[in-house]
Scaffold this active site. Structure first.
Site, PDB file in Angstrom:
ATOM      1  N   LYS A 168      -3.470  -1.873  15.810  1.00 31.09           N
ATOM      2  CA  LYS A 168      -2.980  -1.025  16.891  1.00 31.09           C
ATOM      3  C   LYS A 168      -4.065  -0.815  17.919  1.00 31.09           C
ATOM      4  O   LYS A 168      -5.230  -0.740  17.571  1.00 31.09           O
ATOM      5  CB  LYS A 168      -2.605   0.337  16.319  1.00 31.09           C
ATOM      6  CG  LYS A 168      -1.137   0.482  16.098  1.00 31.09           C
ATOM      7  CD  LYS A 168      -0.809   1.863  15.672  1.00 31.09           C
ATOM      8  CE  LYS A 168      -0.721   1.994  14.196  1.00 31.09           C
ATOM      9  NZ  LYS A 168      -1.602   1.373  13.306  1.00 31.09           N
ATOM     10  N   GLU A 192       0.829  -1.216   0.000  1.00 26.70           N
ATOM     11  CA  GLU A 192       0.000   0.000   0.000  1.00 26.70           C
ATOM     12  C   GLU A 192       0.862   1.264   0.000  1.00 26.70           C
ATOM     13  O   GLU A 192       2.075   1.211   0.235  1.00 26.70           O
ATOM     14  CB  GLU A 192      -0.951   0.011   1.204  1.00 26.70           C
ATOM     15  CG  GLU A 192      -0.244   0.009   2.550  1.00 26.70           C
ATOM     16  CD  GLU A 192      -1.013   0.718   3.653  1.00 26.70           C
ATOM     17  OE1 GLU A 192      -1.485   1.847   3.424  1.00 26.70           O
ATOM     18  OE2 GLU A 192      -1.097   0.153   4.756  1.00 26.70           O
TER      19      GLU A 192
HETATM   20  N1  PSU Z   1      -2.129   1.839  10.488  1.00 27.10           N
HETATM   21  C1  PSU Z   1      -0.795   2.107  10.495  1.00 27.10           C
HETATM   22  N2  PSU Z   1      -0.260   2.824   9.493  1.00 27.10           N
HETATM   23  C2  PSU Z   1      -1.015   3.268   8.463  1.00 27.10           C
HETATM   24  C3  PSU Z   1      -2.414   2.956   8.461  1.00 27.10           C
HETATM   25  C4  PSU Z   1      -2.925   2.237   9.493  1.00 27.10           C
HETATM   26  O1  PSU Z   1      -0.083   1.737  11.403  1.00 27.10           O
HETATM   27  O2  PSU Z   1      -0.481   3.928   7.569  1.00 27.10           O
HETATM   28  C5  PSU Z   1      -3.238   3.399   7.299  1.00 27.10           C
HETATM   29  C6  PSU Z   1      -3.517   2.188   6.390  1.00 27.10           C
HETATM   30  O3  PSU Z   1      -3.415   2.629   5.048  1.00 27.10           O
HETATM   31  C7  PSU Z   1      -4.950   1.839   6.724  1.00 27.10           C
HETATM   32  C8  PSU Z   1      -5.520   3.198   6.999  1.00 27.10           C
HETATM   33  O4  PSU Z   1      -5.616   1.180   5.683  1.00 27.10           O
HETATM   34  O5  PSU Z   1      -4.498   3.868   7.738  1.00 27.10           O
HETATM   35  C9  PSU Z   1      -6.807   3.142   7.756  1.00 27.10           C
HETATM   36  O6  PSU Z   1      -7.346   4.418   7.788  1.00 27.10           O
HETATM   37  P1  PSU Z   1      -8.862   4.639   8.272  1.00 27.10           P
HETATM   38  O7  PSU Z   1      -8.853   4.221   9.716  1.00 27.10           O
HETATM   39  O8  PSU Z   1      -9.106   6.105   8.068  1.00 27.10           O
HETATM   40  O9  PSU Z   1      -9.706   3.758   7.419  1.00 27.10           O
END
Ligand code: PSU
Ligand code: MN
Length: 309
Positions: free
Chosen positions: A160, A26
């Site tokens: 996390k 990603e």
């Molecule tokens: N967790 C991390 N690093 C990240 C993300 C999540 O430790 O960069 C990013 C990933 O791309 C994940 C996104 O898909 O955040 C989720 O965002 P949201 O909670 O807004 O859907």
């Protein structure tokens, strides 16, 4: 594949054609998950790790409105350096492509794009999930929705504990997503090898994960597989220590009225500050660890496909 909105790097297309292993990566983790220059260095190291494991890396992102499967060195660097790149979840794809913008893809949108290219293995750090307090905010990441419907295995280090780990596991169950603890019973929580929750399934080697993927999709079940690969012991931050820092970061988010898609990047950057970079070191270590497992899984999966044909 010829289409105007999707472009597959020739190396990736050739590998797919030959049935060789390919690992999707990603780009939100580059643009919004880590600071420059560690983000670009890590993105390169992850690609190198995938290659070392015998697979072809395909970093996924949107460049000038074109969805790219596989980025060259130059574009990779731009994603790390340039400010104001869109964080693109599935809902944002048509907006960003129709306006010919640049977009960094999250787990959800990367999964969907990987599947359009036929890639079945995807490596990341951590997925989004159910946020703490979601009973009021309704903040549940589209990553879970996509895991429920798109046939891609996501190799992560769990979720996390900025999220509600228990509720995230509940939603994954509702959506029918196998959640595999890799080599341990407990579901890991990104920086830490434990979380206080058991993973519903446990597998101890890449071949078994590939067998599960094969089984799920060949019997016609739809959706992803979540592989939860614990961070290596040496780089682990104890759960209780991280809990304290996460509470502090969550308070800051609240005081600053940070909401929606900005929450995860905000918390990640605050945790970096609070831990004086220690959380970033752990983050890098776990992504590399996932890259090496992802390559193994992609190899085993392509072997299964060959054996079947
Ligand atoms: N967790 C991390 N690093 C990240 C993300 C999540 O430790 O960069 C990013 C990933 O791309 C994940 C996104 O898909 O955040 C989720 O965002 P949201 O909670 O807004 O859907
Ligand atoms: Mn959200």
């Amino acid at each position: 594949m010829k289409s105007s909105w999707l472009r597959i790097l020739p190396e990736v297309a050739d590998a797919m054609q030959a049935g060789d292993p390919v690992v999707a990566l990603e780009s939100t983790i580059i643009s919004h998950g880590m600071p420059f220059p560690q983000n670009v260095e890590t993105a390169r190291q992850v690609e190198t790790m995938v290659r070392k494991g015998g697979a072809v890396p395909a970093t996924i992102a949107i460049v000038d409105g074109i969805c790219r499967i596989g980025l060259d060195e130059d574009a990779l660097e731009q994603f790390g350096k340039t400010k104001g790149i869109w964080k693109v979840s599935v809902r944002d794809i048509p907006f960003v492509t129709s306006k010919k913008l640049w977009g960094a893809t999250t787990v959800a949108s990367t999964m969907w794009l990987a599947a359009q290219a036929g890639i079945r293995t995807f490596v990341t750090g951590g997925i989004g999930g159910v946020h703490r307090g979601a009973e009021h905010s309704m903040d549940v990441s589209a990553d879970l929705t996509e895991l429920g419907r798109t046939n891609v295995a996501v190799v992560s280090a769990g979720v996390k504990s900025i999220l509600d780990v228990g509720l995230t596991l509940e939603v994954l169950e509702t959506l029918g997503v196998p959640v595999v603890g890799y080599g341990q019973d407990e579901f890991p929580s990104f920086y830490s090898r434990n979380s206080g929750f058991l993973a519903p399934h446990r597998l101890n080697d890449a071949a078994s994960v590939a067998a599960l993927m094969m089984e799920k999709w060949s019997m016609g079940l739809h959706g992803g597989v979540l592989v939860a690969n614990p961070i290596p012991q040496a780089q682990e931050i104890p759960y209780e220590v991280m809990e304290t820092h996460i509470s502090a970061a969550l308070k800051l988010a609240d005081t600053n009225n940070i909401k929606g898609k900005d929450i995860t990047p905000f918390l990640l950057s605050k945790l970096g500050e609070i831990t004086s970079g220690l959380s970033l070191e752990s983050n890098i270590a776990l992504v590399l660890n996932n890259a090496s497992l992802g390559a193994e899984i992609a190899l085993a999966y392509s072997q299964h496909l060959r054996d079947r044909n």
